[in-house]
Design a protein around this motif. Sequence first.
Motif, PDB file in Angstrom:
ATOM      1  N   TYR A 183       0.855  -1.191   0.000  1.00 17.13           N
ATOM      2  CA  TYR A 183       0.000   0.000   0.000  1.00 17.13           C
ATOM      3  C   TYR A 183       0.890   1.240   0.000  1.00 17.13           C
ATOM      4  O   TYR A 183       1.674   1.442   0.935  1.00 17.13           O
ATOM      5  N   THR A 184       0.760   2.064  -1.048  1.00 23.27           N
ATOM      6  CA  THR A 184       1.476   3.335  -1.119  1.00 23.27           C
ATOM      7  C   THR A 184       0.601   4.412  -0.488  1.00 23.27           C
ATOM      8  O   THR A 184      -0.608   4.439  -0.709  1.00 23.27           O
ATOM      9  N   GLY A 195       3.289  13.218  -3.729  1.00 21.08           N
ATOM     10  CA  GLY A 195       4.648  12.737  -3.957  1.00 21.08           C
ATOM     11  C   GLY A 195       4.949  11.359  -3.398  1.00 21.08           C
ATOM     12  O   GLY A 195       6.107  10.958  -3.338  1.00 21.08           O
ATOM     13  N   ALA A 196       3.922  10.605  -2.990  1.00 19.89           N
ATOM     14  CA  ALA A 196       4.149   9.301  -2.347  1.00 19.89           C
ATOM     15  C   ALA A 196       4.635   8.231  -3.316  1.00 19.89           C
ATOM     16  O   ALA A 196       5.360   7.324  -2.944  1.00 19.89           O
ATOM     17  N   ALA A 251      12.185   9.479  -7.347  1.00 26.86           N
ATOM     18  CA  ALA A 251      12.233   8.091  -6.881  1.00 26.86           C
ATOM     19  C   ALA A 251      11.740   7.910  -5.452  1.00 26.86           C
ATOM     20  O   ALA A 251      11.391   6.805  -5.055  1.00 26.86           O
ATOM     21  N   ALA A 252      11.697   8.988  -4.676  1.00 29.23           N
ATOM     22  CA  ALA A 252      11.254   8.877  -3.274  1.00 29.23           C
ATOM     23  C   ALA A 252       9.895   8.182  -3.212  1.00 29.23           C
ATOM     24  O   ALA A 252       9.053   8.351  -4.083  1.00 29.23           O
ATOM     25  N   TRP A 253       9.701   7.387  -2.164  1.00 26.77           N
ATOM     26  CA  TRP A 253       8.482   6.578  -2.054  1.00 26.77           C
ATOM     27  C   TRP A 253       8.015   6.617  -0.611  1.00 26.77           C
ATOM     28  O   TRP A 253       8.809   6.459   0.314  1.00 26.77           O
ATOM     29  N   HIS A 254       6.713   6.827  -0.409  1.00 24.14           N
ATOM     30  CA  HIS A 254       6.150   6.815   0.940  1.00 24.14           C
ATOM     31  C   HIS A 254       5.270   5.576   1.067  1.00 24.14           C
ATOM     32  O   HIS A 254       4.148   5.544   0.581  1.00 24.14           O
ATOM     33  N   LEU A 255       5.812   4.560   1.704  1.00 24.95           N
ATOM     34  CA  LEU A 255       5.143   3.272   1.872  1.00 24.95           C
ATOM     35  C   LEU A 255       4.252   3.328   3.107  1.00 24.95           C
ATOM     36  O   LEU A 255       4.695   3.718   4.189  1.00 24.95           O
TER      37      LEU A 255
END
Length: 102
Positions: free
Chosen positions: A17-18, A23-24, A85-89
């Motif tokens: 789940y993102t 910006g996630a 590329a940043a990702w908020h999981l």
Amino acid sequence: GDVGAAGALIKYRVTVYTSNIRGAGTDANVSMEIHGTQGFVGASKLETRANNFEKGQKDEFEVTGTDVGEVNKIVIGHDNSGLGAAWHLAQVELYHPVLQKL
């Protein structure tokens, strides 16, 4: 991925789940490892034909590997490739088909 212990291969169901915040999402290559009491499954790329890991999205994958026994740790990350590329999981669920539990 690499297998940590000899044995029959099983298919783990991974649900990612993102977060639903600005910006996630990411277009980077995401992979995960599964560690347990009887071995581990090395870095396995999480990928389908869909545009995975976008804002507010739920993605499902299969990771094939040996039975690691009782899962005690997962390691998930990305290779920082692509723009933004940043990702908020938000959350990861791992279903173990032999133990039949998340």
